[in-house]
Design an enzyme around this catalytic site. Structure first.
Site, PDB file in Angstrom:
ATOM      1  N   SER A  13      14.118 -32.913 -46.724  1.00 40.86           N
ATOM      2  CA  SER A  13      14.422 -33.713 -45.279  1.00 40.86           C
ATOM      3  C   SER A  13      15.244 -35.116 -45.677  1.00 40.86           C
ATOM      4  CB  SER A  13      12.846 -33.871 -44.562  1.00 40.86           C
ATOM      5  OG  SER A  13      12.782 -32.907 -43.997  1.00 40.86           O
ATOM      6  N   LYS A  62      12.879 -43.796 -39.634  1.00 38.70           N
ATOM      7  CA  LYS A  62      12.295 -42.617 -39.130  1.00 38.70           C
ATOM      8  C   LYS A  62      11.071 -42.693 -38.342  1.00 38.70           C
ATOM      9  CE  LYS A  62      11.388 -37.590 -40.713  1.00 38.70           C
ATOM     10  NZ  LYS A  62      11.374 -36.985 -42.202  1.00 38.70           N
ATOM     11  N   SER A 109      14.332 -32.794 -41.308  1.00 39.01           N
ATOM     12  CA  SER A 109      13.645 -33.570 -40.202  1.00 39.01           C
ATOM     13  C   SER A 109      14.159 -34.984 -40.162  1.00 39.01           C
ATOM     14  CB  SER A 109      12.318 -33.596 -40.572  1.00 39.01           C
ATOM     15  OG  SER A 109      11.900 -34.241 -41.575  1.00 39.01           O
TER      16      SER A 109
END
Length: 533
Positions: free
Chosen positions: A218, A113, A194
């Site tokens: 998330s 990420k 996210s």
């Protein structure tokens, strides 16, 4: 938004090392070659076996995923940046294998990420144009541990900008730098929360596995929406040094994979005390280098699993139906189902005034500290970041307002208000919440639908969010594992196993046994591939 809205949630640059800031409205290609490849759906164990037998090497596998990203990701916008040195890393790992040196992830390409720093030619930007030129000088702890385990860092994944902290409306998977991530099961649907880019990339076989982060939902929510496994560890189990922070009392870094076994292998490489993370010394005596030893196909037999009906059922009938079928699978596999086994404080946790205090207080200070210390030319605090976004509103604020950042900047709670609120959050979510129901019914874990089927992407008004399982574990800092549970009209829905602090071995055992008994995972369909936004 994940952080401050409420306690429910408080294109590629191959070889260049820079991202294409593709706006979300670009029409998808009329057709894309999304056919299945020879290594699709193979896990770490199977790929390792091929490498050990001389039928595969790191270079071939890395090239396979790079070519797949180039071919498919223009449809998905899951990958925000590709590592220009990925093939060089793969060649080095092949030389090491020839010399007899290998780790548990040797030659396995993984995606991170875009909150996780890497000390290479890639950037770490939280999806923001404000950090577009920032290249950290060293790896985050998790990146360093993945490299030490032999992984190829393939690139960075798109996310909700600032992990959802930009706006008070829900724009899952949208960032100014990466555009709108799309759900591979239905391209007009949200990838959810996210860590959406990682969830989509793993689901679409753009990597072997990936890394997500969670403040509230998330990891487990995008895992549910994209039919993958997500592990949100106990806060302190995995070090967060070098990861752009959100709400440190809640932030976790964890693996996302197509199977529980792969997630367990990944987790074992990530854990341990991190000198850059003061929460990690508490994990001494609780972490394990090999979580696969806890996996047992018969692991549900005799397990006591509670069903918390209040709050965590009833918000979506599709999720309820899928969860009921899953509970039937658990029972048939030998689990003792305690139903109901409600979290006593469930309704309080969903509407805690103190949650706003904690999230705003921590986010503001953590982000200011990070921006002040990061190298390069960029905003040095939250106020400068807000000003930057206003100056670049045509790209940063084209679809979203920055009312999330502005709200945090305006709110100014005292340290005493913060500490009192944090103590209440912890008491209600821990001793009087998860711990209380587990102790009362002598449970191994709680189980509930992770969230409902993914909603349609709506860049104008924001995506609709109906409910989910994440809040108790988020506020407590406790672990949760989401595993695929079923489909509603082709849209994935996950099942969450939740437990007390450091209960990852138990949760992984239960999730693995359920996964083996249910066999839900299937490859994406890419429906709507001829429809743009």
């Amino acid at each position: 938004m994940e952080r401050i809205r409420s306690t429910r949630r408080g294109v590629l640059a191959l070889g260049a090392g820079t991202a294409v800031s593709s706006w979300a409205g670009a029409a998808a290609p009329a057709r894309a070659d999304v056919g299945h490849g020879e290594f699709d759906e193979l896990g770490i164990t199977e790929l390792r076996r091929l490498m050990e037998g001389g039928r595969l090497d790191a270079q071939r596998l890395t090239r396979y995923y790079l070519e797949r990203i180039e071919r498919i990701d223009p449809l998905l916008h899951a990958v925000i940046e590709v590592n220009p040195d990925a093939m060089r890393e793969a060649r080095r790992l092949d030389r090491e294998r020839a010399q007899g040196r290998r780790g548990p992830l040797h030659g396995m390409p993984v995606l991170l990420k875009d909150l996780v720093e890497t000390g290479d030619r890639m950037h770490t930007t939280a999806g923001s144009l404000a950090l577009e030129g920032v290249q950290p000088s060293r790896d985050a702890t998790v990146a360093a541990r993945l490299r030490a385990a032999g992984a190829v860092i393939l690139g960075k994944t798109n996310l909700s900008e600032w992990a959802g902290g930009l706006s008070l409306t829900h724009h899952a998977g949208w960032s100014a730098r990466g555009g709108q991530t799309r759900n591979p099961y239905k391209l007009d649907r949200s990838p959810n929360e996210s860590s959406s880019g990682t969830g989509v990339a793993v689901a679409a076989n753009l990597c072997v596995a990936g890394i997500g982060t969670e403040t509230n939902g998330s990891i487990i929510d995008p895992s549910s929406a994209n039919c993958v496994v997500g592990v949100k560890p106990t806060v302190g189990l995995v070090g967060r040094g070098g990861v752009i922070p959100g709400v440190p009392s809640q932030d976790s870094v964890g693996p996302m994979a197509r199977t529980v076994r792969d997630a367990a292998i990944m987790l074992g490489t990530l854990v341990g005390v991190d000198a850059r993370d003061p929460a990690t010394p508490a994990s001494r005596g609780h972490f394990h280098r090999d979580y696969t030893r806890f996996l047992d196909a018969d692991g549900l037999r005799g397990a006591r699993i509670g069903v918390p009906r209040t709050v965590y059922f009833g918000y979506d009938h599709h999720a309820d139906e899928i969860a009921e079928r899953a509970i039937g699978v658990l029972r048939a596999a030998g689990a003792v189902i305690v139903d109901p086994a409600d979290i006593p404080t469930a309704e309080q946790l969903e509407d805690l005034p103190g949650s706003m205090v904690v999230q705003a207080y921590e986010f503001k200070r953590a982000l200011n500290t990070y921006l002040a210390g990061a190298g390069g030319e960029h905003p040095r605090d939250l106020a400068e970041l807000i000003a930057f976004n206003r100056a670049h509103a045509d790209r940063e604020l084209r679809y979203v307002r920055q009312d999330g950042l502005e709200a945090v900047e305006k709110l100014d709670f005292s340290e005493r208000e913060y500490r009192d609120a944090l103590a209440i959050n912890h008491r209600l979510s821990r001793a009087e919440g998860i711990d209380a129901v587990v102790r009362r019914h002598r449970l191994d874990a709680l189980v509930m639908p992770t969230t409902g089927p993914p909603a349609k992407i709506d860049l104008i008004r924001g995506d609709m969010y109906g409910g989910g399982a994440s809040t108790p574990a988020a506020l407590a800092g406790y672990p949760a594992v989401s595993v695929p549970a079923g489909f509603a009209f082709g849209l994935p829905v996950g099942l969450t196993f939740m437990g007390t602090a450091w209960s990852e071995p138990v949760l992984l055992r239960l999730a693995y046994a359920y996964e083996r008994a249910s066999g839900v995972r299937r490859v994406p369909t890419y429906r709507g591939a001829d429809v743009g936004f």
